[in-house]
Design a protein around this motif. Sequence first.
Motif, PDB file in Angstrom:
ATOM      1  N   ARG A   1       0.836  -1.203   0.000  1.00  0.00           N
ATOM      2  CA  ARG A   1       0.000   0.000   0.000  1.00  0.00           C
ATOM      3  C   ARG A   1       0.880   1.266   0.000  1.00  0.00           C
ATOM      4  O   ARG A   1       0.619   2.198  -0.743  1.00  0.00           O
ATOM      5  N   ARG A   2       1.903   1.282   0.852  1.00  0.00           N
ATOM      6  CA  ARG A   2       2.823   2.420   0.899  1.00  0.00           C
ATOM      7  C   ARG A   2       3.602   2.545  -0.411  1.00  0.00           C
ATOM      8  O   ARG A   2       3.876   3.651  -0.878  1.00  0.00           O
ATOM      9  N   LYS A   3       3.964   1.414  -0.950  1.00  0.00           N
ATOM     10  CA  LYS A   3       4.724   1.416  -2.198  1.00  0.00           C
ATOM     11  C   LYS A   3       3.886   2.032  -3.326  1.00  0.00           C
ATOM     12  O   LYS A   3       4.391   2.826  -4.122  1.00  0.00           O
ATOM     13  N   SER A   4       2.620   1.692  -3.411  1.00  0.00           N
ATOM     14  CA  SER A   4       1.765   2.245  -4.465  1.00  0.00           C
ATOM     15  C   SER A   4       1.529   3.743  -4.241  1.00  0.00           C
ATOM     16  O   SER A   4       1.499   4.526  -5.201  1.00  0.00           O
ATOM     17  N   ARG A   5       1.365   4.178  -2.987  1.00  0.00           N
ATOM     18  CA  ARG A   5       1.196   5.608  -2.689  1.00  0.00           C
ATOM     19  C   ARG A   5       2.456   6.388  -3.058  1.00  0.00           C
ATOM     20  O   ARG A   5       2.369   7.477  -3.625  1.00  0.00           O
ATOM     21  N   LEU A   6       3.607   5.826  -2.720  1.00  0.00           N
ATOM     22  CA  LEU A   6       4.868   6.490  -3.042  1.00  0.00           C
ATOM     23  C   LEU A   6       5.048   6.613  -4.553  1.00  0.00           C
ATOM     24  O   LEU A   6       5.479   7.657  -5.060  1.00  0.00           O
ATOM     25  N   SER A   7       4.698   5.572  -5.287  1.00  0.00           N
ATOM     26  CA  SER A   7       4.839   5.633  -6.743  1.00  0.00           C
ATOM     27  C   SER A   7       3.880   6.671  -7.341  1.00  0.00           C
ATOM     28  O   SER A   7       4.251   7.387  -8.283  1.00  0.00           O
ATOM     29  N   ILE A   8       2.683   6.793  -6.783  1.00  0.00           N
ATOM     30  CA  ILE A   8       1.730   7.803  -7.264  1.00  0.00           C
ATOM     31  C   ILE A   8       2.283   9.203  -7.008  1.00  0.00           C
ATOM     32  O   ILE A   8       2.245  10.067  -7.892  1.00  0.00           O
ATOM     33  N   VAL A   9       2.823   9.448  -5.821  1.00  0.00           N
ATOM     34  CA  VAL A   9       3.390  10.759  -5.483  1.00  0.00           C
ATOM     35  C   VAL A   9       4.565  11.075  -6.397  1.00  0.00           C
ATOM     36  O   VAL A   9       4.699  12.207  -6.903  1.00  0.00           O
ATOM     37  N   VAL A  10       5.420  10.091  -6.655  1.00  0.00           N
ATOM     38  CA  VAL A  10       6.579  10.307  -7.529  1.00  0.00           C
ATOM     39  C   VAL A  10       6.122  10.644  -8.943  1.00  0.00           C
ATOM     40  O   VAL A  10       6.642  11.573  -9.583  1.00  0.00           O
ATOM     41  N   PHE A  11       5.122   9.927  -9.465  1.00  0.00           N
ATOM     42  CA  PHE A  11       4.618  10.202 -10.803  1.00  0.00           C
ATOM     43  C   PHE A  11       3.955  11.579 -10.897  1.00  0.00           C
ATOM     44  O   PHE A  11       4.102  12.289 -11.894  1.00  0.00           O
ATOM     45  N   VAL A  12       3.221  11.982  -9.870  1.00  0.00           N
ATOM     46  CA  VAL A  12       2.594  13.306  -9.866  1.00  0.00           C
ATOM     47  C   VAL A  12       3.669  14.398  -9.866  1.00  0.00           C
ATOM     48  O   VAL A  12       3.596  15.366 -10.628  1.00  0.00           O
ATOM     49  N   LEU A  13       4.680  14.263  -9.021  1.00  0.00           N
ATOM     50  CA  LEU A  13       5.755  15.246  -8.975  1.00  0.00           C
ATOM     51  C   LEU A  13       6.522  15.287 -10.294  1.00  0.00           C
ATOM     52  O   LEU A  13       6.892  16.366 -10.776  1.00  0.00           O
ATOM     53  N   LEU A  14       6.759  14.143 -10.872  1.00  0.00           N
ATOM     54  CA  LEU A  14       7.430  14.082 -12.166  1.00  0.00           C
ATOM     55  C   LEU A  14       6.581  14.747 -13.252  1.00  0.00           C
ATOM     56  O   LEU A  14       7.103  15.490 -14.093  1.00  0.00           O
ATOM     57  N   GLY A  15       5.284  14.515 -13.226  1.00  0.00           N
ATOM     58  CA  GLY A  15       4.377  15.143 -14.199  1.00  0.00           C
ATOM     59  C   GLY A  15       4.355  16.665 -14.052  1.00  0.00           C
ATOM     60  O   GLY A  15       4.373  17.395 -15.051  1.00  0.00           O
ATOM     61  N   VAL A  16       4.330  17.156 -12.813  1.00  0.00           N
ATOM     62  CA  VAL A  16       4.352  18.604 -12.580  1.00  0.00           C
ATOM     63  C   VAL A  16       5.673  19.201 -13.074  1.00  0.00           C
ATOM     64  O   VAL A  16       5.694  20.273 -13.691  1.00  0.00           O
ATOM     65  N   ALA A  17       6.771  18.519 -12.834  1.00  0.00           N
ATOM     66  CA  ALA A  17       8.077  19.008 -13.276  1.00  0.00           C
ATOM     67  C   ALA A  17       8.147  19.063 -14.805  1.00  0.00           C
ATOM     68  O   ALA A  17       8.648  20.040 -15.376  1.00  0.00           O
ATOM     69  N   VAL A  18       7.647  18.051 -15.469  1.00  0.00           N
ATOM     70  CA  VAL A  18       7.659  18.038 -16.937  1.00  0.00           C
ATOM     71  C   VAL A  18       6.752  19.141 -17.485  1.00  0.00           C
ATOM     72  O   VAL A  18       7.119  19.849 -18.435  1.00  0.00           O
ATOM     73  N   ALA A  19       5.578  19.326 -16.892  1.00  0.00           N
ATOM     74  CA  ALA A  19       4.658  20.383 -17.339  1.00  0.00           C
ATOM     75  C   ALA A  19       5.289  21.764 -17.152  1.00  0.00           C
ATOM     76  O   ALA A  19       5.185  22.622 -18.037  1.00  0.00           O
TER      77      ALA A  19
END
Length: 178
Positions: free
Chosen positions: A4-22
């Motif tokens: 559960r923590r692993k999936s939450r961490l991956s979601i947070v990482v992808f969101v931050l990566l998406g914001v950085a790319v945008a």
Amino acid sequence: MNPRRKSRLSIVVFVLLGVAVAAALMLYALRQNIDLFYTPSEVIQGKNDDPSTRPEVGQRIRIGGMVVEGSVVRDPNGLKVRFNLNDIGPEITVEYDGILPDLFREGQGIVAQGVLKTPTVLEASEVLAKHDENYVPPDLSEKLQQVHKPMGVSDLRGESERDRQEKALSSDKSEDIK
């Protein structure tokens, strides 16, 4: 680490990566539309006399300076105007096709926005005339006087009748002490 923590961490990482790319894409797209401000000396010599910081031909810039006396040449058949602009050093020629502001005149400070045609010629798309910062339009001055008089403010500098009375009382007290 549980799943559960692993999936939450991956979601947070992808969101931050998406914001950085945008953000990176947005800055890249806006890079071409940024108008940098220069003086005529900086256009010729570069900022801080560094030739590598000179604007390139074809770059959109804003340039501010004083209109050189005797340099304004108007086209008799249209709205084209050509004039020189300087600060304390070299001059830049500004070409403009349009109606100039009412405050435009020789010896007046202006800001021109446009594209650099050659290293010393700017093709302006907009010319803004600067005015004295103490200037208040007559209509606005009358309205301010109407608004401030009932409030007890006697002039536009902000000195109220109460301030004047306190000043008068303090000067009277100092005279009584003498």
